[in-house]
Design a protein around this motif. Sequence first.
Motif, short mmCIF file in Angstrom:
data_model
loop_
_atom_site.label_atom_id
_atom_site.label_comp_id
_atom_site.label_asym_id
_atom_site.label_seq_id
_atom_site.Cartn_x
_atom_site.Cartn_y
_atom_site.Cartn_z
N ASP A 136 0.81 -1.22 0.00
CA ASP A 136 0.00 0.00 0.00
C ASP A 136 0.84 1.27 0.00
OD1 ASP A 136 1.01 -0.08 2.56
OD2 ASP A 136 -0.92 0.02 3.58
N ALA A 137 2.16 1.14 -0.04
CA ALA A 137 3.06 2.30 -0.10
C ALA A 137 4.31 1.89 -0.87
CB ALA A 137 3.44 2.75 1.31
N ASP A 138 4.96 2.86 -1.51
CA ASP A 138 6.14 2.52 -2.29
C ASP A 138 7.38 2.39 -1.40
OD1 ASP A 138 7.34 5.06 -1.87
OD2 ASP A 138 6.52 5.88 -3.73
N TYR A 139 8.51 2.04 -2.00
CA TYR A 139 9.69 1.74 -1.20
C TYR A 139 10.22 2.98 -0.47
CZ TYR A 139 13.22 -1.75 0.06
OH TYR A 139 14.00 -2.67 0.74
N THR A 140 10.17 4.12 -1.12
CA THR A 140 10.61 5.35 -0.46
C THR A 140 9.76 5.64 0.77
OG1 THR A 140 11.43 6.29 -2.53
CG2 THR A 140 10.96 7.83 -0.76
N ALA A 171 6.64 1.30 -18.36
CA ALA A 171 5.94 1.96 -19.46
C ALA A 171 4.76 2.77 -18.93
CB ALA A 171 5.46 0.92 -20.46
N MET A 172 4.02 2.22 -17.97
CA MET A 172 2.88 2.94 -17.40
C MET A 172 3.35 4.21 -16.68
SD MET A 172 0.59 -0.27 -15.94
CE MET A 172 -0.69 0.77 -15.22
N VAL A 173 4.44 4.11 -15.93
CA VAL A 173 4.96 5.29 -15.24
C VAL A 173 5.41 6.34 -16.25
CG1 VAL A 173 6.85 6.13 -13.79
CG2 VAL A 173 5.62 4.05 -13.14
N ASN A 174 6.10 5.90 -17.30
CA ASN A 174 6.59 6.84 -18.32
C ASN A 174 5.45 7.51 -19.08
OD1 ASN A 174 9.24 6.29 -17.65
ND2 ASN A 174 9.53 4.78 -19.28
N GLU A 175 4.31 6.84 -19.13
CA GLU A 175 3.14 7.39 -19.81
C GLU A 175 2.25 8.21 -18.88
OE1 GLU A 175 1.24 3.93 -21.35
OE2 GLU A 175 2.90 3.44 -22.73
N GLY A 176 2.73 8.44 -17.66
CA GLY A 176 1.94 9.19 -16.69
C GLY A 176 0.82 8.40 -16.06
N LYS A 177 0.92 7.08 -16.10
CA LYS A 177 -0.13 6.22 -15.56
C LYS A 177 0.35 5.47 -14.32
CE LYS A 177 -2.11 5.47 -20.17
NZ LYS A 177 -2.43 4.45 -21.21
N GLY A 178 1.29 6.05 -13.61
CA GLY A 178 1.88 5.38 -12.46
C GLY A 178 0.92 5.10 -11.33
N GLU A 179 -0.18 5.87 -11.23
CA GLU A 179 -1.16 5.65 -10.17
C GLU A 179 -2.21 4.61 -10.54
OE1 GLU A 179 -0.86 6.89 -7.15
OE2 GLU A 179 0.98 7.88 -7.83
N ILE A 231 -0.09 -9.78 -7.92
CA ILE A 231 -0.69 -8.90 -6.94
C ILE A 231 -1.09 -7.60 -7.62
CG2 ILE A 231 -0.29 -7.59 -4.82
CD1 ILE A 231 1.59 -9.72 -3.89
N ARG A 232 -2.29 -7.14 -7.35
CA ARG A 232 -2.73 -5.87 -7.93
C ARG A 232 -2.19 -4.71 -7.09
NH1 ARG A 232 -5.90 -5.90 -12.09
NH2 ARG A 232 -6.36 -3.69 -11.81
N MET A 233 -1.54 -3.80 -7.76
CA MET A 233 -1.02 -2.61 -7.09
C MET A 233 -0.78 -1.53 -8.12
SD MET A 233 2.95 -3.60 -6.18
CE MET A 233 2.79 -5.38 -5.99
N ARG A 234 -0.49 -0.33 -7.65
CA ARG A 234 -0.19 0.77 -8.56
C ARG A 234 1.16 0.54 -9.24
NH1 ARG A 234 -1.25 5.60 -4.44
NH2 ARG A 234 -0.92 3.87 -2.97
N ALA A 235 1.24 0.96 -10.48
CA ALA A 235 2.45 0.71 -11.27
C ALA A 235 3.69 1.32 -10.64
CB ALA A 235 2.26 1.26 -12.69
N ARG A 236 3.59 2.54 -10.14
CA ARG A 236 4.78 3.19 -9.57
C ARG A 236 5.25 2.46 -8.31
NH1 ARG A 236 4.13 5.88 -4.96
NH2 ARG A 236 2.04 6.58 -4.35
N ILE A 237 4.30 1.89 -7.55
CA ILE A 237 4.68 1.16 -6.35
C ILE A 237 5.41 -0.12 -6.73
CG2 ILE A 237 3.74 -0.19 -4.43
CD1 ILE A 237 1.71 1.98 -3.97
N TYR A 238 4.87 -0.84 -7.71
CA TYR A 238 5.55 -2.07 -8.14
C TYR A 238 6.97 -1.76 -8.62
CZ TYR A 238 6.61 -6.42 -10.53
OH TYR A 238 7.21 -7.61 -10.92
#
Length: 261
Positions: A69-73, A146-154, A170-177
């Motif tokens: 539910d949160a990214d590594y940072t 690719a999703m993050v680069n396309e602005g679809k990271g959320e 596992i389903r999660m946001r692209a930037r988190i993965y």
Amino acid sequence: MSRTPLLLLLVLAMLSSPVAWAADKSCAIVLMHGKWGNPRFVAGFGEALSDLCEYESLEMPWSQRRNYDADYTEALAEIARQVTRFREQGFQRVIVAGHSFGANAAIAYMANHGDADGVMAIGPGHTPEIFYERGRTRESVDQARAMVNEGKGEETSGFHDINQDREQKIRMRARIYLSYFDPDGIGNMGRSADGFYKAVPFAWIIGTSDRLSRGGPQYAHARAPEHPKSAYLEVSADHVSVLDAPGRQAAREWLLSLDAN
């Protein structure tokens, strides 16, 4: 001899002992569990050291309940808050420690925050560069990037996760993965060891039956800045049982060595 001088001699003997710092608990440990686990998985390990150091076991974003539910940072920021709490309580030595993915996080913390006094990696795990190189996460990492680069990271999608021999989507946001599985990112333990803010005692405790033991110290431990109290410790265990008696004893001996001459 009267009782008062005798008691005074006993107190002085304790203060001169190399384990005096353990007796007054001037040491604290921030302890992280492994992937898909929870704090209970490392509670026994923490309790086995509790006469030497206070400890706090955190529930991290990779727990079964939190499900990334949160990214590594953001995960490292959670560790930082506990380090700060221990400092505010007056602890002079704060060690970041963890098992498996938690060990990965302890190493990453020293590279990204760098304010701990030691690192204890128990059965280190989560190797995104190996996963990617062997093609096990390549499709998911490339999709997330690719999703993050396309602005679809959320946006969310199903991404491939690996925990030893177990695999699942596992389903999660692209930037988190991507934050956890980028082969060149925070989760790369060798890169993190290279990037330690400063030289601190660094214990790597690994079972001889753990697959990652094949990489030896060169995989990550030897890449950290040299410190005379650092130790690469192999024990008779596998990836999970390293949390049991052999690993606990190795951890105790390393902790006690920190103040020994």
